[in-house]
Design a protein around this motif. Structure first.
Motif, PDB file in Angstrom:
ATOM      1  N   ASN A  33       0.805  -1.215   0.000  1.00  0.00           N
ATOM      2  CA  ASN A  33       0.000   0.000   0.000  1.00  0.00           C
ATOM      3  C   ASN A  33       0.841   1.269   0.000  1.00  0.00           C
ATOM      4  N   ARG A  34       0.310   2.262  -0.679  1.00  0.00           N
ATOM      5  CA  ARG A  34       0.939   3.587  -0.731  1.00  0.00           C
ATOM      6  C   ARG A  34       0.860   4.239   0.643  1.00  0.00           C
ATOM      7  N   VAL A  35       1.958   4.863   1.053  1.00  0.00           N
ATOM      8  CA  VAL A  35       1.984   5.548   2.339  1.00  0.00           C
ATOM      9  C   VAL A  35       2.434   6.992   2.159  1.00  0.00           C
ATOM     10  N   ILE A  36       1.990   7.833   3.081  1.00  0.00           N
ATOM     11  CA  ILE A  36       2.359   9.249   3.112  1.00  0.00           C
ATOM     12  C   ILE A  36       3.400   9.403   4.215  1.00  0.00           C
ATOM     13  N   VAL A  37       4.572   9.884   3.875  1.00  0.00           N
ATOM     14  CA  VAL A  37       5.743   9.710   4.732  1.00  0.00           C
ATOM     15  C   VAL A  37       5.647  10.492   6.048  1.00  0.00           C
ATOM     16  N   SER A  38       5.204  11.715   6.035  1.00  0.00           N
ATOM     17  CA  SER A  38       4.864  12.484   7.244  1.00  0.00           C
ATOM     18  C   SER A  38       6.010  12.719   8.220  1.00  0.00           C
ATOM     19  N   PRO A  39       7.175  13.201   7.786  1.00  0.00           N
ATOM     20  CA  PRO A  39       8.186  13.604   8.768  1.00  0.00           C
ATOM     21  C   PRO A  39       7.672  14.764   9.612  1.00  0.00           C
ATOM     22  N   VAL A  40       8.244  14.922  10.803  1.00  0.00           N
ATOM     23  CA  VAL A  40       7.705  15.919  11.735  1.00  0.00           C
ATOM     24  C   VAL A  40       7.860  17.337  11.180  1.00  0.00           C
ATOM     25  N   GLU A  41       8.919  17.596  10.415  1.00  0.00           N
ATOM     26  CA  GLU A  41       9.121  18.908   9.802  1.00  0.00           C
ATOM     27  C   GLU A  41       8.712  18.852   8.341  1.00  0.00           C
ATOM     28  N   HIS A  76       5.277  10.241  -2.167  1.00  0.00           N
ATOM     29  CA  HIS A  76       4.735   9.152  -1.367  1.00  0.00           C
ATOM     30  C   HIS A  76       5.626   7.921  -1.494  1.00  0.00           C
ATOM     31  N   GLY A  77       5.358   6.923  -0.653  1.00  0.00           N
ATOM     32  CA  GLY A  77       6.162   5.712  -0.670  1.00  0.00           C
ATOM     33  C   GLY A  77       5.366   4.489  -1.091  1.00  0.00           C
ATOM     34  N   ARG A  78       6.120   3.436  -1.532  1.00  0.00           N
ATOM     35  CA  ARG A  78       5.578   2.115  -1.878  1.00  0.00           C
ATOM     36  C   ARG A  78       4.668   2.179  -3.120  1.00  0.00           C
ATOM     37  N   ASP A  79       3.537   1.446  -3.086  1.00  0.00           N
ATOM     38  CA  ASP A  79       2.543   1.368  -4.162  1.00  0.00           C
ATOM     39  C   ASP A  79       2.930   0.376  -5.262  1.00  0.00           C
ATOM     40  N   GLY A 133       3.044   0.791  11.080  1.00  0.00           N
ATOM     41  CA  GLY A 133       2.107   1.757  10.525  1.00  0.00           C
ATOM     42  C   GLY A 133       1.609   1.332   9.159  1.00  0.00           C
ATOM     43  N   GLN A 134       2.535   0.941   8.278  1.00  0.00           N
ATOM     44  CA  GLN A 134       2.116   0.519   6.949  1.00  0.00           C
ATOM     45  C   GLN A 134       1.308  -0.768   7.003  1.00  0.00           C
ATOM     46  N   ALA A 135       1.728  -1.709   7.837  1.00  0.00           N
ATOM     47  CA  ALA A 135       1.062  -3.007   7.871  1.00  0.00           C
ATOM     48  C   ALA A 135      -0.356  -2.921   8.411  1.00  0.00           C
ATOM     49  N   MET A 136      -0.612  -1.993   9.335  1.00  0.00           N
ATOM     50  CA  MET A 136      -1.874  -2.054  10.062  1.00  0.00           C
ATOM     51  C   MET A 136      -2.787  -0.839   9.928  1.00  0.00           C
ATOM     52  N   ILE A 137      -2.231   0.371   9.726  1.00  0.00           N
ATOM     53  CA  ILE A 137      -3.144   1.524   9.777  1.00  0.00           C
ATOM     54  C   ILE A 137      -2.912   2.589   8.712  1.00  0.00           C
ATOM     55  N   GLU A 138      -1.722   2.698   8.136  1.00  0.00           N
ATOM     56  CA  GLU A 138      -1.474   3.781   7.184  1.00  0.00           C
ATOM     57  C   GLU A 138      -2.013   3.412   5.812  1.00  0.00           C
ATOM     58  N   HIS A 139      -2.767   4.327   5.217  1.00  0.00           N
ATOM     59  CA  HIS A 139      -3.435   4.002   3.954  1.00  0.00           C
ATOM     60  C   HIS A 139      -3.722   5.284   3.180  1.00  0.00           C
ATOM     61  N   ALA A 140      -2.955   5.520   2.120  1.00  0.00           N
ATOM     62  CA  ALA A 140      -3.209   6.652   1.232  1.00  0.00           C
ATOM     63  C   ALA A 140      -4.310   6.249   0.253  1.00  0.00           C
ATOM     64  N   LEU A 157      -8.401  11.199  -0.504  1.00  0.00           N
ATOM     65  CA  LEU A 157      -9.400  11.137   0.564  1.00  0.00           C
ATOM     66  C   LEU A 157      -8.751  11.103   1.943  1.00  0.00           C
ATOM     67  N   SER A 158      -7.520  10.655   2.009  1.00  0.00           N
ATOM     68  CA  SER A 158      -6.791  10.621   3.287  1.00  0.00           C
ATOM     69  C   SER A 158      -5.797  11.778   3.318  1.00  0.00           C
ATOM     70  N   GLY A 159      -6.311  12.983   3.169  1.00  0.00           N
ATOM     71  CA  GLY A 159      -5.466  14.153   2.973  1.00  0.00           C
ATOM     72  C   GLY A 159      -5.137  14.935   4.222  1.00  0.00           C
ATOM     73  N   SER A 160      -5.374  14.379   5.394  1.00  0.00           N
ATOM     74  CA  SER A 160      -5.004  15.040   6.646  1.00  0.00           C
ATOM     75  C   SER A 160      -4.932  13.986   7.733  1.00  0.00           C
ATOM     76  N   PHE A 161      -4.447  14.391   8.889  1.00  0.00           N
ATOM     77  CA  PHE A 161      -4.371  13.449  10.010  1.00  0.00           C
ATOM     78  C   PHE A 161      -5.746  13.160  10.613  1.00  0.00           C
ATOM     79  N   MET A 162      -6.773  13.797  10.098  1.00  0.00           N
ATOM     80  CA  MET A 162      -8.138  13.397  10.456  1.00  0.00           C
ATOM     81  C   MET A 162      -8.498  12.082   9.775  1.00  0.00           C
ATOM     82  N   ASP A 163      -7.859  11.814   8.642  1.00  0.00           N
ATOM     83  CA  ASP A 163      -8.219  10.643   7.835  1.00  0.00           C
ATOM     84  C   ASP A 163      -7.054   9.688   7.593  1.00  0.00           C
ATOM     85  N   TYR A 164      -5.864  10.092   7.978  1.00  0.00           N
ATOM     86  CA  TYR A 164      -4.678   9.261   7.772  1.00  0.00           C
ATOM     87  C   TYR A 164      -4.046   9.015   9.134  1.00  0.00           C
TER      88      TYR A 164
END
Length: 759
Positions: free
Chosen positions: A188-196, A288-291, A662-669, A679-686
């Motif tokens: 699955n595609r993931v959104i990398v999300s570094p803190v900065e 983004h990563g993977r896919d 995160g990728q295995a269980m909950i992260e999903h772009a 559709l998963s364009g914020s931490f409300m949905d990702y």
């Protein structure tokens, strides 16, 4: 070259507290966003709200009249200025000779947008708020085009590449007693999300004709090269600086349109121009990563010996070929195919395709987690279908220690490693004999218990163009200059440990300089878990070279021959006498007399590849009524060679495992298939993993020094992401009793799988 000295002043293998932490944790870090920025201009981008469309017209008249606006740029402006498309540094031709296909990616498109979030208009104003207000008034007329966000269904092809021994693989399948296949496996595609988030400041000096770019990176030299190409200038005319970086995981390795644009705007306006990404922009426009979507086949004989492996994988590059994406999805994916197993033959075919999504590129592991996960899922299915013990099936096919160095069917030579030892370490810690009793207890509570143990490895990479310098300053410090770049790994501490051990001086006399393309002429940057195998060994060699040069200088001061000089404990001594001069005293004397200082340089030499490896064991509890998965135990047995700083090593393993979770269980772009909207364009949905998503991690040190470099050190940064995906999903499948489950293992998916539904 000699190994590092084992003296009372050795810092190798010591749990030295990280130098960086006090500064970073007390708000003293040097990040782009908190740099003093008086008198400069802020940039804001109008981004495409549609995934694929022709740009019919752009009306900026109302925006141009807003207060504080200095400039507005469109793709037509860039074309008129002669800017070039963003380069792809790793084009991948097809195996039949067809040239790599890539659509031009301009910093701002002139005619067509290809994904939601693509920058279309740049607004430069005195303040960010003024630019944002003006952006609301830009009127763009789009003529929408067909959208595809589905990797499996994508038809716009970049390359079709195959590696391996097709004849040998075919022969293995022809004589196989069993053939097991697995189809449509999704990485699955993931959104990398570094803190900065990403950011950049551009400057232009008309008196010299030079540009300066302050931005995050994993190496300023790669950014200098790729950004200079877009501006159509010599690399010497671009000075790139990277200070502190708040996480990257490869997403800041590559260049982006915004870096080119702040430089272009700085030259046009005559002022510094700054851009700081909002988190909403990061979701849309970061790489983004993977896919991948993959099929695989495994050939086995009657005793379960592996005879051959076939893989066909479709990899999404997103809307454009990002800087190193084709190499990651193609050769990076195939690099360690077959990982710890002694396959007689294998083939791996990768088809790179374009979709109307954010471009993908390297993400921690960069192809290796994807292929390791696929092969381990296939082996787990083979054990189930053949009614074999999955532990024994894996163990009997591991490359034996007495076969090292081993020429693998994937084309690599594994220099060393005892794969059985690390696998057995994980098996022993997992307490297989006690599993049936634990499973029975779980079933009494209405729960399902599952366990999986999977081996994995990494072939470290990176660029061998590293150049390091070591010099002693008159002020009494040893300065290390290196072309790699920290983004949280602890380079300042690790490199100081190496130099201080070689020089036998206190670590607080060492200063590490990274991230300046003027101070450091060349460098390969950080990537491929290569900081120690490449930069560490080069820094050590530069330190040795500095000592040898300084011996001549000390001999002059002490009026003797260089051959009579020995170095120890931070001083040069005439052999057999008490006549000596300290390293720092010598440096000051040289400076006071206007003579060359104590300095040494080194280019990387030798084999940059190491093969760290290990095995992970994961035990999970599944609630069939809710689909909730609880990780009960997670064990990581690892061989990473000589540990320079054990807590840093453990932290790298912890971080990689959590990202794998995160990728295995909950992260999903997730993109809408009709509109291409994210559709998963914020931490409300990702979702990102939290502390309570994981059990305490049990780490087993099974390390053996490598002979690939004189430090005996292997890479560790990407190791646990390579191995972390498979045991989690295989353990869940073991609990369910079937393999009809795809990542991420969200509760609804697990619940449906527990009810016997297809994924």
């Amino acid at each position: 070259m000699e190994k590092l000295p084992d003296t009372p002043r050795s810092f190798i293998g010591k749990a030295v507290p990280r130098f960086e932490d006090e500064r970073l944790l007390t708000g003293k870090g040097l990040f782009v966003e908190n740099r003093d920025f008086k008198g400069g201009l802020d940039a804001v981008f109008v981004r495409a709200p549609v995934a694929h469309a022709t740009i019919k017209s752009i009306d900026i008249s109302a925006a141009r009249d807003m207060p504080g606006i200095h400039a507005i740029y469109t793709g037509a402006d860039l074309k008129a200025a002669g800017l070039n498309p963003l380069p792809c540094a790793s084009p991948q031709d097809s195996s039949d000779g067809t040239a790599f296909y890539m659509p031009d990616r301009m910093a701002l498109p002139e005619t067509t947008v290809r994904f939601v979030g693509e920058a279309v208009v740049m607004i430069v104003a005195e303040t960010r708020l003024q630019a944002q207000d003006a952006a609301e008034l830009v009127d763009i007329d789009y003529d929408e085009l067909p959208v595809n966000v589905d990797t499996a269904a994508a038809t716009e092809q970049a390359f079709d590449w195959i590696m391996g021994n097709e004849a040998g693989t075919d022969a293995g399948f022809e004589k196989a007693t069993h053939v097991v296949s697995i189809d449509g496996v999704v990485n699955n595609r993931v959104i990398v999300s570094p803190v900065e988030t990403r950011s950049a400041i551009g400057r232009y000096d008309p008196s010299t004709g030079r540009y300066a770019l302050l931005t995050q990176s994993q190496g300023v030299h790669f950014i200098r090269k790729t950004v200079a190409q877009t501006l159509d200038i010599d690399q010497a005319d671009l000075h790139v600086v990277t200070e502190d970086v708040g996480g990257s995981f490869a997403t800041k390795l590559m260049n982006y349109p915004e870096q080119t644009l702040v430089l272009y705007a700085a030259k046009q306006t005559g002022k510094e121009v700054r851009w700081i990404s909002g988190r909403d922009e990061a979701f849309l426009s970061d790489a983004h990563g993977r896919d991948h979507v993959s099929d695989a086949e495994l050939a086995l004989d009657a005793k379960g010996n592996f005879l051959g492996l076939r893989i066909v994988s479709k990899a999404s590059l997103g809307a454009y070929a990002s800087a190193v994406a084709p190499g990651i999805s193609g050769k990076g994916f195939a690099k360690i195919v077959g990982h710890n197993y002694a396959f007689p033959a294998l083939t791996c075919r990768v088809i790179g395709v374009y979709t109307n999504t954010s471009p993908t590129d390297a993400y921690r592991g960069a192809g290796k987690p994807e292929v390791t996960y696929l092969v381990e899922r296939l082996i787990e299915k083979a054990a189930r279908e053949l009614k074999m013990n999955p532990v024994e099936l894996r163990r009997k096919n591991l490359v034996p220690a007495n076969a090292m160095p081993f020429s693998h069917a994937n084309g690599l030579i594994y220099d060393s490693g005892d794969f059985s030892a690390t696998f057995d370490a994980a098996v022993g810690a997992a307490d297989l004999p006690g599993f049936p009793a634990r499973k029975a207890v779980a079933e009494e509570r209405g729960m399902l218990l599952g366990l999986a143990i999977c081996p994995y490895l990494h072939a470290t990479g990176g660029s061998a163009t590293e150049q390091s310098a070591v010099m002693v300053t008159p002020e009494g410090m040893v300065q290390i200059r290196t072309g790699v770049q920290a983004s949280g790994q602890g380079h300042q501490t690790a490199f100081a440990q190496i130099a201080a051990t070689r020089l036998q001086i206190p670590m607080d006399r060492i200063e590490v300089i990274e991230g300046d393309s003027d101070l450091i002429p060349n460098g390969g940057g950080t990537g491929g878990s290569s900081s120690l195998p490449i930069a560490g060994t080069t820094i050590d060699q530069a330190t040795v070279n500095m000592i040898e040069t300084a011996k001549q200088q000390a001999a002059d001061r002490l009026e003797t021959a260089p051959g009579d000089i020995t170095y120890a404990d931070g001083a040069f001594t005439v052999i057999g006498t008490d006549r000596k001069i300290g390293l720092f005293e010598l440096a000051k004397v040289q400076a006071d007399k206007g003579l060359p200082g104590c300095a040494g340089n080194a280019d990387f030499e030798g084999d940059h590849q190491t093969v760290p490896h290990g095995a992970h064991a994961c035990e999970v509890e599944v609630d069939p009524e809710t689909g909730r998965v609880t990780i009960e135990r997670y064990i990581s047995a690892d061989d990473i060679g000589l540990k320079l700083n054990p807590p840093i090593v453990d932290g790298q393993i912890h971080g990689g495992l959590v990202q794998a979770l995160g990728q295995a269980m909950i992260e999903h772009a997730v993109y809408d298939t009709d509109s291409g909207q994210l559709l998963s364009g914020s931490f409300m949905d990702y979702a990102l993993p939290r502390a309570d998503d994981f059990a305490p991690l049990e780490l087993i040190d099974a390390s053996v020094d490598t002979e690939a470099n004189h430090l005996g050190m292997k890479g560790v940064g990407e190791l646990s992401t390579n191995g972390g995906l498979a045991p989690i999903i295989c353990a869940i499948c073991n609990a369910l009793g079937h393999d009809r489950l795809e990542m991420p293992a969200l509760p609804e998916r697990v619940w449906r799988a527990a009810q016997g539904d297809a994924p």
